[in-house]
Design a protein around this motif. Structure first.
Motif, mmCIF file in Angstrom:
data_model
loop_
_atom_site.group_PDB
_atom_site.id
_atom_site.type_symbol
_atom_site.label_atom_id
_atom_site.label_comp_id
_atom_site.label_asym_id
_atom_site.label_seq_id
_atom_site.Cartn_x
_atom_site.Cartn_y
_atom_site.Cartn_z
ATOM 1 N N CYS A 48 0.849 -1.189 0.000
ATOM 2 C CA CYS A 48 0.000 0.000 0.000
ATOM 3 C C CYS A 48 0.891 1.248 0.000
ATOM 4 C CB CYS A 48 -0.897 -0.004 1.231
ATOM 5 S SG CYS A 48 -1.855 1.517 1.407
ATOM 6 N N CYS A 73 -0.109 3.444 3.697
ATOM 7 C CA CYS A 73 0.258 2.948 5.037
ATOM 8 C C CYS A 73 1.417 1.964 4.990
ATOM 9 C CB CYS A 73 -0.957 2.332 5.739
ATOM 10 S SG CYS A 73 -1.393 0.686 5.160
ATOM 11 N N CYS A 104 -6.254 -1.976 0.100
ATOM 12 C CA CYS A 104 -5.412 -2.303 1.262
ATOM 13 C C CYS A 104 -6.297 -2.832 2.382
ATOM 14 C CB CYS A 104 -4.669 -1.047 1.719
ATOM 15 S SG CYS A 104 -3.687 -1.307 3.205
ATOM 16 N N CYS A 157 -5.730 -0.269 5.645
ATOM 17 C CA CYS A 157 -6.250 1.111 5.669
ATOM 18 C C CYS A 157 -7.372 1.356 4.673
ATOM 19 C CB CYS A 157 -5.111 2.104 5.444
ATOM 20 S SG CYS A 157 -4.590 2.238 3.716
HETATM 21 ZN ZN ZN Z 1 -2.892 0.878 3.389
#
Ligand code: ZN
Length: 153
Positions: free
Chosen positions: A108, A111, A138, A141
């Protein structure tokens, strides 16, 4: 990775109660690029759709727009993609083989979590071929990022 800019794309459904597109632009807060020749109208399932695209200078701005658009009626499937300039600055980023996705090698960009080979990923990859774009969400997140699928070696 170098300095990067991002696109947020979404489908706009011309349904009752959906705010006008200029109001959606205000809510999203990015630079609208959908009136630069990218606008397309088509009839799908009886409702007219317009493809909306905004440009943002940072991922936090994109995430704020995703949050702001979440409750907006008529907005469907918002997802993030690198701009062409971002792709030039970061060659190879967001390009991945299916086998690498299954091996959990997609990271990702926000994050930095590894995107696992989970249910969302399974459905995102179904029926896709090299050259297709897929949106990998993701698990940690929730950021929906667009990746280009590469041919297996
Ligand atoms: Zn993420």
């Amino acid at each position: 990775m170098g300095p990067s800019t991002w696109l947020l794309r979404a489908e706009y459904l011309h349904i009752e109660g959906a705010p006008p597109i200029d109001e959606v632009d205000r809510i999203a807060g990015g630079k609208p690029t959908h009136f630069g020749g990218l606008i397309s109208h088509s009839v799908m399932g009886g409702s007219e759709r317009t493809h909306l695209v905004w440009e943002f200078a940072s991922l936090p701005e994109v995430r704020a727009a995703l949050t702001a658009l979440h409750e907006v009626r008529g907005i469907d499937d918002p997802h993030v993609a690198p701009t062409d300039a971002n792709r030039v600055m970061n060659p190879g980023a967001f390009e991945i083989r299916r086998s690498e996705v299954h091996a959990g090698k997609a990271i990702c960009p926000d994050c930095r979590a590894r995107i696992p080979d989970y249910e969302d990923t399974f459905f995102a990859l179904q029926g896709t071929y090299p050259g297709d774009e897929v949106v990998l969400r993701c698990e940690r997140c929730g950021l929906p990022m667009t990746w280009l699928i590469l041919a297996e070696e």
